[in-house]
Design a protein around this motif. Structure first.
Motif, PDB file in Angstrom:
ATOM      1  N   LEU A  27       0.870  -1.166   0.000  1.00 63.79           N
ATOM      2  CA  LEU A  27       0.000   0.000   0.000  1.00 63.79           C
ATOM      3  C   LEU A  27       0.905   1.213   0.000  1.00 63.79           C
ATOM      4  O   LEU A  27       1.608   1.459   0.982  1.00 63.79           O
ATOM      5  N   VAL A  28       0.922   1.944  -1.109  1.00 67.36           N
ATOM      6  CA  VAL A  28       1.931   2.975  -1.298  1.00 67.36           C
ATOM      7  C   VAL A  28       1.279   4.337  -1.496  1.00 67.36           C
ATOM      8  O   VAL A  28       0.180   4.452  -2.048  1.00 67.36           O
ATOM      9  N   GLY A  29       1.961   5.364  -1.030  1.00 65.08           N
ATOM     10  CA  GLY A  29       1.472   6.720  -1.208  1.00 65.08           C
ATOM     11  C   GLY A  29       2.246   7.686  -0.335  1.00 65.08           C
ATOM     12  O   GLY A  29       3.074   7.293   0.494  1.00 65.08           O
ATOM     13  N   GLU A  30       1.967   8.983  -0.511  1.00 62.42           N
ATOM     14  CA  GLU A  30       2.614   9.994   0.300  1.00 62.42           C
ATOM     15  C   GLU A  30       2.120   9.908   1.744  1.00 62.42           C
ATOM     16  O   GLU A  30       1.076   9.312   2.025  1.00 62.42           O
ATOM     17  N   VAL A  31       2.875  10.514   2.631  1.00 61.55           N
ATOM     18  CA  VAL A  31       2.499  10.528   4.042  1.00 61.55           C
ATOM     19  C   VAL A  31       1.106  11.143   4.195  1.00 61.55           C
ATOM     20  O   VAL A  31       0.825  12.217   3.650  1.00 61.55           O
ATOM     21  N   GLY A  32       0.226  10.434   4.912  1.00 56.48           N
ATOM     22  CA  GLY A  32      -1.120  10.924   5.150  1.00 56.48           C
ATOM     23  C   GLY A  32      -2.118  10.640   4.051  1.00 56.48           C
ATOM     24  O   GLY A  32      -3.298  10.993   4.177  1.00 56.48           O
TER      25      GLY A  32
END
Length: 255
Positions: A27-32
């Motif tokens: 599960l990938v993405g920017e912080v928050g």
């Protein structure tokens, strides 16, 4: 076909019941943007399923055990977050069903240049012992990325660990492994994504000049035709006491 539910109803319906057993999911993405909220919500809601507060479908198989693996984070901090976000009733089931294992503390006194790789070795031994029929959240693996990327040996060690884990998990029955990775914008995780059975990507988008919202889309998933990858797009919100919510999905049917 059997599926391990995530507990997030709209996603499970879109995926024909959930995730194929034995899957390693990034599960990938920017912080928050949502990866940590996703794994927290899934853990809480699956605990509610095991307690009989929520129902599982006929083809859904719920892991027997749930593990939250950390590398130094205080267990009390996470429990306080669950209590404040999900309320007393769901917190009670989370407390009852989810077990913690901190692999960082025993190795801190021996920390040296190979400390991140030592953690991966310790983690692999633990997973081989406890991974069968378990939901496993590797909640802080992303914290090792910067250290492991600092050397060719470290980075290759991480890729080898994930590939080995992805292969071995197919023999672990009704298991599901979550690896949430919250990173800086634009960071390339392409090599890591090839080591996983599925990738859910979270993003911040701007639908207008003064608005910002989160979306999640399916980048890939084992046993789902590649022609459908990217077609399931969800708007992401966090609504207590049920946690992360995914709305407006494009319905997809996997084989």
């Amino acid at each position: 076909m059997k599926r391990v539910p995530t507990g997030i109803l709209s996603l499970d319906e879109a995926l024909g019941g959930g995730i194929p057993p034995g899957s390693l999911l990034l599960l990938v993405g920017e912080v928050g943007s949502g990866p940590q909220e996703f794994v927290l919500t899934s853990s809480v809601l699956l605990a509610a399923v095991k307690a009989g507060l929520l129902e599982a479908g006929g083809e859904q198989v719920v892991p027997e055990r749930m593990w939250w693996v950390t590398f130094g984070r205080q267990e009390s901090d996470l429990r306080e977050e669950v209590l404040s976000s999900f309320g007393q009733e769901l917190y009670g089931e989370f407390d009852r069903w989810v077990r913690f294992r901190d692999l960082g503390e025993p190795l801190l006194s021996l920390a040296g240049p190979d400390f991140p790789l030592d953690l991966l070795d310790s983690l692999h031994r633990f997973l081989r012992e406890e991974g069968r029929d378990s939901l496993i959240v590797l909640s802080e693996l992303g914290n090792l990325l910067s250290q492991l990327r600092g050397s060719e040996r470290g980075w290759r060690g991480l890729l080898l660990f994930l590939r080995r884990l992805q292969r071995e998990s197919k023999g672990w029955g009704n298991s599901l492994i979550y690896v949430p990775l919250e990173v800086g914008g634009g960071e390339d995780l392409g090599e890591l994504e090839t080591c996983a059975d599925g990738v859910f990507a979270f993003e911040w988008i701007r639908p207008g000049p003064y608005k910002r919202k989160r979306v999640m889309y399916l980048r890939r998933l084992r046993r789902l035709p590649s022609s459908l990858w990217g077609d399931a797009v969800f708007e992401v919100s966090f609504v207590p006491p049920m946690g992360l919510q995914l709305t407006k999905p494009e319905l997809i049917k996997g084989g």
